[in-house]
Design a protein around this motif. Structure first.
Motif, PDB file in Angstrom:
ATOM      1  N   LEU D 213     -40.308  27.803 -50.011  1.00  0.00           N
ATOM      2  CA  LEU D 213     -40.262  27.076 -51.270  1.00  0.00           C
ATOM      3  C   LEU D 213     -38.898  26.397 -51.378  1.00  0.00           C
ATOM      4  O   LEU D 213     -37.861  27.055 -51.245  1.00  0.00           O
ATOM      5  CB  LEU D 213     -40.465  28.057 -52.421  1.00  0.00           C
ATOM      6  N   ILE D 214     -38.924  25.089 -51.572  1.00  0.00           N
ATOM      7  CA  ILE D 214     -37.677  24.337 -51.719  1.00  0.00           C
ATOM      8  C   ILE D 214     -37.586  23.900 -53.177  1.00  0.00           C
ATOM      9  O   ILE D 214     -38.323  23.012 -53.614  1.00  0.00           O
ATOM     10  CB  ILE D 214     -37.653  23.115 -50.774  1.00  0.00           C
ATOM     11  N   GLU D 215     -36.690  24.537 -53.906  1.00  0.00           N
ATOM     12  CA  GLU D 215     -36.525  24.217 -55.325  1.00  0.00           C
ATOM     13  C   GLU D 215     -35.268  23.370 -55.511  1.00  0.00           C
ATOM     14  O   GLU D 215     -34.266  23.588 -54.846  1.00  0.00           O
ATOM     15  CB  GLU D 215     -36.406  25.501 -56.145  1.00  0.00           C
ATOM     16  N   GLY D 216     -35.348  22.426 -56.411  1.00  0.00           N
ATOM     17  CA  GLY D 216     -34.172  21.606 -56.706  1.00  0.00           C
ATOM     18  C   GLY D 216     -33.926  20.493 -55.704  1.00  0.00           C
ATOM     19  O   GLY D 216     -32.825  19.952 -55.640  1.00  0.00           O
ATOM     20  N   CYS D 217     -34.950  20.156 -54.913  1.00  0.00           N
ATOM     21  CA  CYS D 217     -34.793  19.059 -53.956  1.00  0.00           C
ATOM     22  C   CYS D 217     -34.749  17.736 -54.722  1.00  0.00           C
ATOM     23  O   CYS D 217     -35.635  17.458 -55.529  1.00  0.00           O
ATOM     24  CB  CYS D 217     -35.950  19.063 -52.958  1.00  0.00           C
ATOM     25  N   PRO D 218     -33.764  16.916 -54.483  1.00  0.00           N
ATOM     26  CA  PRO D 218     -33.694  15.639 -55.200  1.00  0.00           C
ATOM     27  C   PRO D 218     -34.891  14.762 -54.855  1.00  0.00           C
ATOM     28  O   PRO D 218     -35.427  14.844 -53.741  1.00  0.00           O
ATOM     29  CB  PRO D 218     -32.402  14.993 -54.667  1.00  0.00           C
ATOM     30  N   PRO D 219     -35.310  13.919 -55.779  1.00  0.00           N
ATOM     31  CA  PRO D 219     -36.356  12.948 -55.437  1.00  0.00           C
ATOM     32  C   PRO D 219     -35.800  11.900 -54.481  1.00  0.00           C
ATOM     33  O   PRO D 219     -34.589  11.740 -54.349  1.00  0.00           O
ATOM     34  CB  PRO D 219     -36.715  12.322 -56.782  1.00  0.00           C
ATOM     35  N   GLY D 220     -36.707  11.229 -53.783  1.00  0.00           N
ATOM     36  CA  GLY D 220     -36.294  10.091 -52.962  1.00  0.00           C
ATOM     37  C   GLY D 220     -36.011  10.429 -51.512  1.00  0.00           C
ATOM     38  O   GLY D 220     -35.678   9.543 -50.730  1.00  0.00           O
ATOM     39  N   LEU D 221     -36.140  11.693 -51.114  1.00  0.00           N
ATOM     40  CA  LEU D 221     -35.898  12.037 -49.703  1.00  0.00           C
ATOM     41  C   LEU D 221     -37.178  11.820 -48.897  1.00  0.00           C
ATOM     42  O   LEU D 221     -38.266  12.181 -49.322  1.00  0.00           O
ATOM     43  CB  LEU D 221     -35.409  13.474 -49.565  1.00  0.00           C
ATOM     44  N   GLY D 222     -37.011  11.283 -47.694  1.00  0.00           N
ATOM     45  CA  GLY D 222     -38.168  10.997 -46.851  1.00  0.00           C
ATOM     46  C   GLY D 222     -38.340   9.507 -46.713  1.00  0.00           C
ATOM     47  O   GLY D 222     -38.214   8.769 -47.690  1.00  0.00           O
ATOM     48  N   ALA D 223     -38.592   9.066 -45.494  1.00  0.00           N
ATOM     49  CA  ALA D 223     -38.683   7.630 -45.257  1.00  0.00           C
ATOM     50  C   ALA D 223     -40.027   7.302 -44.631  1.00  0.00           C
ATOM     51  O   ALA D 223     -40.278   7.646 -43.480  1.00  0.00           O
ATOM     52  CB  ALA D 223     -37.548   7.170 -44.351  1.00  0.00           C
ATOM     53  N   PRO D 224     -40.894   6.691 -45.401  1.00  0.00           N
ATOM     54  CA  PRO D 224     -42.160   6.287 -44.790  1.00  0.00           C
ATOM     55  C   PRO D 224     -41.914   5.268 -43.683  1.00  0.00           C
ATOM     56  O   PRO D 224     -40.943   4.520 -43.778  1.00  0.00           O
ATOM     57  CB  PRO D 224     -42.914   5.640 -45.962  1.00  0.00           C
ATOM     58  N   VAL D 225     -42.759   5.269 -42.666  1.00  0.00           N
ATOM     59  CA  VAL D 225     -44.028   5.947 -42.524  1.00  0.00           C
ATOM     60  C   VAL D 225     -43.916   7.070 -41.491  1.00  0.00           C
ATOM     61  O   VAL D 225     -44.684   8.010 -41.511  1.00  0.00           O
ATOM     62  CB  VAL D 225     -45.089   4.935 -42.089  1.00  0.00           C
ATOM     63  N   TYR D 226     -42.944   6.961 -40.566  1.00  0.00           N
ATOM     64  CA  TYR D 226     -42.911   7.953 -39.493  1.00  0.00           C
ATOM     65  C   TYR D 226     -41.717   8.877 -39.592  1.00  0.00           C
ATOM     66  O   TYR D 226     -41.441   9.649 -38.675  1.00  0.00           O
ATOM     67  CB  TYR D 226     -43.014   7.262 -38.131  1.00  0.00           C
ATOM     68  N   ALA D 227     -40.984   8.776 -40.679  1.00  0.00           N
ATOM     69  CA  ALA D 227     -39.940   9.759 -40.959  1.00  0.00           C
ATOM     70  C   ALA D 227     -40.190  10.350 -42.341  1.00  0.00           C
ATOM     71  O   ALA D 227     -39.275  10.597 -43.103  1.00  0.00           O
ATOM     72  CB  ALA D 227     -38.552   9.113 -40.874  1.00  0.00           C
ATOM     73  N   LYS D 228     -41.461  10.557 -42.617  1.00  0.00           N
ATOM     74  CA  LYS D 228     -41.832  11.186 -43.889  1.00  0.00           C
ATOM     75  C   LYS D 228     -41.211  12.568 -43.972  1.00  0.00           C
ATOM     76  O   LYS D 228     -41.086  13.266 -42.964  1.00  0.00           O
ATOM     77  CB  LYS D 228     -43.354  11.293 -43.985  1.00  0.00           C
ATOM     78  N   HIS D 350     -32.554  14.415 -44.255  1.00  0.00           N
ATOM     79  CA  HIS D 350     -33.133  13.352 -45.081  1.00  0.00           C
ATOM     80  C   HIS D 350     -32.204  12.938 -46.208  1.00  0.00           C
ATOM     81  O   HIS D 350     -32.232  11.778 -46.634  1.00  0.00           O
ATOM     82  CB  HIS D 350     -34.507  13.772 -45.592  1.00  0.00           C
ATOM     83  N   LEU D 351     -31.419  13.859 -46.676  1.00  0.00           N
ATOM     84  CA  LEU D 351     -30.421  13.484 -47.688  1.00  0.00           C
ATOM     85  C   LEU D 351     -29.447  12.467 -47.095  1.00  0.00           C
ATOM     86  O   LEU D 351     -29.097  11.463 -47.731  1.00  0.00           O
ATOM     87  CB  LEU D 351     -29.673  14.741 -48.134  1.00  0.00           C
ATOM     88  N   LEU D 352     -29.016  12.723 -45.868  1.00  0.00           N
ATOM     89  CA  LEU D 352     -28.081  11.804 -45.213  1.00  0.00           C
ATOM     90  C   LEU D 352     -28.766  10.483 -44.873  1.00  0.00           C
ATOM     91  O   LEU D 352     -28.195   9.401 -45.051  1.00  0.00           O
ATOM     92  CB  LEU D 352     -27.491  12.452 -43.960  1.00  0.00           C
ATOM     93  N   LEU D 353     -30.004  10.555 -44.385  1.00  0.00           N
ATOM     94  CA  LEU D 353     -30.753   9.336 -44.096  1.00  0.00           C
ATOM     95  C   LEU D 353     -30.931   8.500 -45.358  1.00  0.00           C
ATOM     96  O   LEU D 353     -30.829   7.272 -45.330  1.00  0.00           O
ATOM     97  CB  LEU D 353     -32.139   9.676 -43.540  1.00  0.00           C
ATOM     98  N   ASP D 354     -31.200   9.172 -46.450  1.00  0.00           N
ATOM     99  CA  ASP D 354     -31.430   8.436 -47.696  1.00  0.00           C
ATOM    100  C   ASP D 354     -30.149   7.774 -48.175  1.00  0.00           C
ATOM    101  O   ASP D 354     -30.179   6.628 -48.633  1.00  0.00           O
ATOM    102  CB  ASP D 354     -31.963   9.381 -48.776  1.00  0.00           C
ATOM    103  N   ARG D 355     -29.030   8.466 -48.043  1.00  0.00           N
ATOM    104  CA  ARG D 355     -27.829   7.781 -48.507  1.00  0.00           C
ATOM    105  C   ARG D 355     -27.413   6.683 -47.549  1.00  0.00           C
ATOM    106  O   ARG D 355     -26.751   5.729 -47.959  1.00  0.00           O
ATOM    107  CB  ARG D 355     -26.703   8.737 -48.898  1.00  0.00           C
ATOM    108  N   ALA D 356     -27.848   6.767 -46.283  1.00  0.00           N
ATOM    109  CA  ALA D 356     -27.644   5.629 -45.383  1.00  0.00           C
ATOM    110  C   ALA D 356     -28.398   4.407 -45.902  1.00  0.00           C
ATOM    111  O   ALA D 356     -27.827   3.336 -46.058  1.00  0.00           O
ATOM    112  CB  ALA D 356     -28.107   5.966 -43.967  1.00  0.00           C
ATOM    113  N   GLN D 357     -29.694   4.576 -46.173  1.00  0.00           N
ATOM    114  CA  GLN D 357     -30.489   3.394 -46.501  1.00  0.00           C
ATOM    115  C   GLN D 357     -30.328   2.933 -47.947  1.00  0.00           C
ATOM    116  O   GLN D 357     -30.223   1.738 -48.205  1.00  0.00           O
ATOM    117  CB  GLN D 357     -31.977   3.624 -46.193  1.00  0.00           C
ATOM    118  N   THR D 358     -30.343   3.861 -48.863  1.00  0.00           N
ATOM    119  CA  THR D 358     -30.327   3.450 -50.278  1.00  0.00           C
ATOM    120  C   THR D 358     -28.989   3.737 -50.943  1.00  0.00           C
ATOM    121  O   THR D 358     -28.810   3.393 -52.116  1.00  0.00           O
ATOM    122  CB  THR D 358     -31.414   4.197 -51.086  1.00  0.00           C
ATOM    123  N   GLY D 359     -28.072   4.367 -50.236  1.00  0.00           N
ATOM    124  CA  GLY D 359     -26.820   4.763 -50.865  1.00  0.00           C
ATOM    125  C   GLY D 359     -27.005   5.938 -51.807  1.00  0.00           C
ATOM    126  O   GLY D 359     -26.101   6.294 -52.564  1.00  0.00           O
TER     127      GLY D 359
END
Lengths: 366, 366, 366, 366
Positions: D213-228, D350-359
């Protein structure tokens, strides 16, 4: 893609700082069933080792490699090979001066700006000691290449040190191992020694240029457009500390040439196509042609010198800095075995990539 | 890792052959919310386009880019951006001669050896037309950089064409767009024109050297040891067709320098550390320092010339070959916008990588 | 690694939105010399196409694939293959209602949170139309596998739709193509039809489970530890829209089993080792054993239904939403050819990876 | 991509065999400036360690981790972190029996077929000991997440062991650490103990199912389509030894659901959108929504049992085999901390990937 990894199929990841407990390389993607032991890798490390002549840093380290995984009963198993070299001669006090100061021309300040923290002991991760791990990884590549491409030969040597240039008329590969400059010309060794002694006495350092010759490389290696063999060789050499330029074949001199002079004309030989010249350096369209591949690169003079230079420290104060410690007057010398190691890794990686895509089959001509 | 992809986070994959129905670039990893339209990208393509002067190939193609995905209501959405350029002026008959023959110095023979098959029409995949797709991808990168790094400026120009060298004393960036040579010196344009006309009349071609200057690059970009900013720039330039050498800062000349001369001394300026010189070319330890980044590379003369050269054909017969068709006497000219595009992609990619690892935070000095 | 790319050596990158001008796949790393044309790929696309029965969305699109690059005179050249499918039946007005509202259970809101922008037309990038591009890429993989592994057979079929389960006693693979459910049991087709009609009349949708059977897979595919064959198959299936679970061999049921029951005992057959059972699903330690590989996965019911659900809109207002438009009552049906395509890509990718590392040589037993 | 590496930006490469001198993980891409020491990582390793109860293998190893690089003065430096665990209790003789024989259901035979060589001591690379390295890498991820996402909590626990299922009505997370089963229900512990004792006395083993169970995960993590995010979580769990199925949210049960029942309706809460249910398991379109993320997976019973099974040996002879040695009757128990580690690595990556793409910026709703 890992920041500290090199390669696509045959990959290695180096880790470790100059003054940490150990450093090494994690090699992955190695073919199984290849004979490998520590002595084979050690041979390459010994060539790079500091302290072997008065022209390289007097840091006395055996740089003894240990294989921690991936080899069983003398053979690679296809699983990751961990190569570890313990740091035994760390003398941290030598480097105390530069804990807070930034050496001009050194990566100190860039690490500080990027990461906000750096292991200042001996340059930490930016130290040339990282290259020991590359040489170890290159040893694994050499073992595999020995099996897969028996005729392949990778030879590095110096072609320039400061104002001195190799006289190619005297080229004799058998002399490379006989002098501390990896110089293929025995007659020039005394002059090179005198020159470098003068540089050192002057509390200075000097740049160098190195050439790596890859003989017996099979044709067909390299995958256009962004995994070209020359692209990967350029990246490999440029990733070596202090390298500022890379050339394939005619290199920068190609800018001055005409198409008629530069064309490598082709005739049919007994074994297939033969080229009448090699301006291209053995690579066309990013793919090896079977000719010798020639890669050259320059190494800037080390920034760690005893002559004071103006700089700042961590607090932003303007100071003058002398870098004491054990530093090579020409770091380019040790780049020779490093470049051979990188070349071996690139060639092996592309050999494996090529057999992935084409099965290693060559297209017929004639 | 895809053979035809470039980049780590901001990536593009080029596809297409010289004489197929279309070519393009699939751009992935682009930040969302960036203003982008076809006109913005077209601007960059127009600078590269053949047929714009008598010094580039007379192939007449509008090279009109279409955005097929990833942009919605004028903004990037963070999804893949497909950039397609249709091939409209293919004239396949021009290339019929070389269907079975291998041009000396050209990738034809290497493709044949590797793949056993090649699209010989216009060089197929090895054609310089592939670079149109890079320029389109670079346009996307430029749009993002305009948003993220307002002060960044990437400027390419020729510094050498055969025997002619740019006189840096006359450097005037505002002149680059005013002549067909991307030459920052208006006074030299007539001489360059005469020189190249003579080359063409001589049924010959000539090499070139290009410099790309990156001004306003933030410090902290580049990840040691194998994702160094200079490593990726070197790979980027070396991946361009016909490039044989790449230099950063002092480049190959660093081999001749001493440590005292090469050290870029540091003082404190108002905004932080300031360097008193820039031998390093704006990169230390693989990381940008905030100084201008200077990259140079050489382009060999095209192998497609009207002067007959000795070669072989597919059947292994020895022949003499003249390459008819529409070819640039100096392909290096068109490398200018291509190199700018590659530089833009590398800088953006490292900007994104840096904010992944460090959050884009800079370490404090002073 | 590109966010929209799949695979390591044989890779594809999909691009395009539901209502953009086109979508497609950029395939890279394909072996050269493989016979391929549009008709071969079209065959796979036709099986996935909507509008082929009353049980799939009535969107009428030919989904006609065009090969824009990488194929010359009927054969792959080893260069990137661009597969483009134009969107011809976009009817944007159908989707106007959801431009500002978020469908419960749909990716709308997640895209909005992540990117701050989304192409709301037809779900944009999150639409199941993306899977057409996968099926096209899978067609290329199937063409290569036909050459490289003649005996390989990849067969997908439904095993569950809502409350209905396949009766494995009636399994008849030859029936799969004869009904709109990809059901290997002709006798059950009428009941499945009635059930789904009732779901649709109820303005509802329903989930499904699919199995893909890979017969004739060579042993030795899969690279421990993080490129396991089952790991990649799991990722492949989980990447398909609406998939919520993936199983290999015994799957979740393995949790209830004992070691004695689960062990697949081994005997020597004529051609080598033979397993007496297949609880493992053809994969041990991440490596194929030569047994049949069985992969199963679940697909959740589509969130686009005519029954009103509570949700919010872009302005944060609470609303009730009905999703009009053309939606499948059971999106799982169309997942069958998609899963086959993904399985083909994974198997081919691992075949190429294996020949990179081991040369495709198999270790001897007996 | 390295075969033994996991992750895209925050990556780790594990190395080492069960009975070699050491094993470990090379962690790359870690953000700088994060407090980290061996004790913090050791805490996670201790939870996984064998020999901690009579229900796990009696191999007595301290599994003491050493940080060899990448940490300086108690903080990560942004350079590679080498985590080494020495093997101290190897007792090779215990495994002599299986040097030439293949355990049914074990990876032995697959390694032999693929590589033609294997380190048979203790299963070599296929041993569950490899997972110690993952847990160490996960410790690094946990340290970074503690800094970057303070409210994040990753909790693993058993939900099934053979015929026994967790009664969710009794769920009490505070009990997980108080029993050898990672069971969140104290009342069931005696029965689980009795059950497993009976399995062991019966010389058998049993499967298990685990939930993370992952609680408190920020929204917006995961990059469609093949890095979901769910694709990577599925790959992460499936890469763990003996895992045969992975579920997100409703998992395989989604196949039986209707669209009305499965839709997670949305209302506006104080802090933004709120979901009234969580059938999706916290992920829509491959992107986290801010809801709890639930991942489940099954672990098959170990194939190393004392009950004789029919098999063959290296020479192809048919034999009966008993696997002596120290083996867990339920290997699934130890999968709990391993799965937590993998989940931590995926979320951080994914947190790091997300801040790469969306800051790391989130799109506004409401």
């Amino acid at each position: 893609m890992s920041f500290n990894s090199f390669g696509r199929i045959f990959t290695f990841t180096t880790w470790g700082e100059s003054h940490g407990p150990a450093l090494g390389a994690t090699v992955d993607g190695c073919p199984p069933g290849v004979a490998l032991d520590e002595a084979f890798i050690q041979h390459f490390l010994d060539r790079r080792r500091p302290g072997t002549s008065k022209f390289t840093t007097q840091r006395q380290e055996p740089d003894q490699v240990r294989i921690l995984s991936g080899v069983f009963e003398g053979q690679t198993t296809g699983t990751p090979i961990q190569l570890m070299i313990e740091n035994t001669d760390q003398r941290s006090k030598d480097y105390g001066d530069i804990a807070q100061a930034f050496r001009p021309g050194h990566a100190d300040i860039a690490y500080q700006m990027k990461y906000g923290i750096r292991d200042y002991r001996g340059g930490g991760r930016s130290s040339a000691r990282e290259t020991a791990a590359r040489v170890a990884a290159g040893g694994v590549a050499q073992a595999v290449l020995r099996d897969l491409v028996p005729g392949l030969k990778i030879t590095g040597y110096m072609i320039q040190m400061g104002e001195l240039h190799l006289d190619r008329a005297n080229f004799d590969a058998s002399e490379i191992a006989n002098n501390p400059f990896f110089l293929p010309d025995a007659s020039a060794v005394p002059a090179w020694g005198d020159y470098l002694n003068a540089i050192r006495k002057d509390q200075n350092s000097v740049g160098a240029a190195i050439e790596v010759l890859i003989e017996g490389c099979p044709p067909g290696l390299g995958a256009p457009v962004y995994a070209k063999l020359d692209t990967d060789l350029a990246a490999a050499m440029m990733s070596i500390n202090a390298v500022k330029g890379v050339e394939i074949g005619e290199g920068m001199a190609a800018a001055a040439m005409t198409g008629t002079a530069n064309a490598d004309e082709i005739r049919m030989g007994k074994g297939g196509p033969e080229f009448l010249s090699n301006h291209a350096g053995g690579i066309l369209g990013g793919i090896s042609t079977g000719q010798d591949i020639a890669v050259r690169f320059s190494v800037k003079p080390t920034s760690s010198i005893l002559t004071p230079r103006r700089t700042i420290n961590q607090r932003g104060e303007e100071i003058e800095l002398i870098t004491k410690g054990r530093h090579d007057p020409c770091v380019g010398i040790r780049a020779v075995p490093i470049a051979e190691a990188m070349a071996a890794c690139v060639v092996l990686d592309h050999l494996l990539l090529d057999r992935a895509q084409t099965g290693g089959q060559r297209g017929h001509i004639g």
